[in-house]
Scaffold this motif. Structure first.
Motif, short mmCIF file in Angstrom:
data_model
loop_
_atom_site.label_atom_id
_atom_site.label_comp_id
_atom_site.label_asym_id
_atom_site.label_seq_id
_atom_site.Cartn_x
_atom_site.Cartn_y
_atom_site.Cartn_z
N ASN A 120 0.91 -1.17 -0.13
CA ASN A 120 0.07 0.00 -0.18
C ASN A 120 0.79 1.45 0.01
OD1 ASN A 120 -2.80 -1.20 0.10
ND2 ASN A 120 -2.14 -1.89 2.06
N HIS A 121 2.11 0.99 -0.21
CA HIS A 121 2.91 2.22 -0.29
C HIS A 121 3.03 2.98 0.98
CE1 HIS A 121 2.38 1.72 -4.68
NE2 HIS A 121 1.25 1.97 -4.72
N TYR A 122 2.98 2.26 2.06
CA TYR A 122 3.33 2.57 3.38
C TYR A 122 2.15 3.78 3.41
CZ TYR A 122 7.25 -0.56 3.55
OH TYR A 122 8.05 -1.61 3.63
N ILE A 123 0.97 3.70 3.10
CA ILE A 123 -0.20 4.72 3.30
C ILE A 123 -1.23 3.88 3.50
CG2 ILE A 123 -1.49 6.54 2.32
CD1 ILE A 123 1.15 7.48 2.98
N LYS A 124 -2.09 4.14 4.65
CA LYS A 124 -3.26 3.36 4.82
C LYS A 124 -4.21 3.61 3.75
CE LYS A 124 -6.70 5.17 7.75
NZ LYS A 124 -7.51 5.44 8.99
N PRO A 125 -4.73 2.74 3.14
CA PRO A 125 -5.92 2.77 2.08
C PRO A 125 -6.81 3.89 2.39
CG PRO A 125 -5.16 0.55 2.18
CD PRO A 125 -4.75 1.25 3.28
N LYS A 126 -7.27 4.89 1.45
CA LYS A 126 -8.43 5.65 1.33
C LYS A 126 -8.20 6.58 2.37
CE LYS A 126 -11.17 2.92 -1.18
NZ LYS A 126 -12.74 2.11 -1.57
N ASP A 127 -6.92 6.92 3.11
CA ASP A 127 -6.75 7.83 4.15
C ASP A 127 -7.06 9.37 3.79
OD1 ASP A 127 -5.71 9.51 6.19
OD2 ASP A 127 -3.98 7.99 6.45
N SER A 128 -7.86 9.89 4.41
CA SER A 128 -8.84 11.09 4.11
C SER A 128 -7.70 12.18 4.43
CB SER A 128 -9.90 11.08 4.60
OG SER A 128 -9.67 11.46 6.27
N ARG A 129 -6.61 11.80 5.13
CA ARG A 129 -5.56 12.82 5.37
C ARG A 129 -4.63 13.04 4.37
NH1 ARG A 129 -3.88 9.93 10.74
NH2 ARG A 129 -4.29 8.17 9.46
N VAL A 130 -4.48 11.97 3.49
CA VAL A 130 -3.46 12.12 2.46
C VAL A 130 -4.03 12.59 1.00
CG1 VAL A 130 -2.10 10.63 1.09
CG2 VAL A 130 -2.54 10.13 3.47
N ASP B 18 4.10 5.75 -5.98
CA ASP B 18 4.72 4.47 -5.88
C ASP B 18 6.24 4.71 -5.12
OD1 ASP B 18 2.61 3.08 -7.46
OD2 ASP B 18 3.93 3.05 -9.10
N ILE B 19 6.38 3.61 -4.39
CA ILE B 19 7.81 3.68 -3.71
C ILE B 19 8.81 3.38 -4.77
CG2 ILE B 19 9.39 2.30 -2.23
CD1 ILE B 19 6.99 3.83 -0.77
#
Length: 73
Positions: free
Chosen positions: A15-25, A30-31
Motif C-alpha cells: 500500500n506504499h506505506y499509506i493506509k488505503p483511502k486515508d482522508s488525510r492524504v 509508488d515507492i
C-alpha cells in the motif's frame, strides 16, 4: 504526520506505506529506488490558500529527512 506514518507502517509496502483511502492524504506515488524520480498530480480544489501542507517519504524511517512543505497561493 506521525499518525499517518504509524497507520502507513501497518498498511505495508503493498500500500506504499499509506493506509488505503486515508482522508488525510491528498496524493501518493509508488515507492521508488535510489536515484529514481517520480511525480504526483492531485486536485487543489479542497486545499486552502496560504496553508502549509507537508509532504514526506512514507518508506519506514525515511520521513525524518525526506520531507518538506508546499503552500497553495
Amino acid at each position: 504526520m506521525q499518525s499517518i506514518i504509524t497507520d502507513g507502517n501497518a498498511a505495508g509496502l503493498s500500500n506504499h506505506y499509506i493506509k488505503p483511502k486515508d482522508s488525510r492524504v491528498i496524493g501518493v506515488t509508488d515507492i521508488i529506488g535510489g536515484g529514481k524520480t517520480t511525480e504526483v498530480t492531485f486536485k487543489t480544489s479542497g486545499l486552502t490558500a496560504g496553508t502549509n501542507y507537508t509532504f514526506f517519504c512514507s518508506f519506514p524511517g525515511h520521513y525524518a529527512m525526506m520531507k518538506g512543505t508546499f503552500t497553495l497561493k
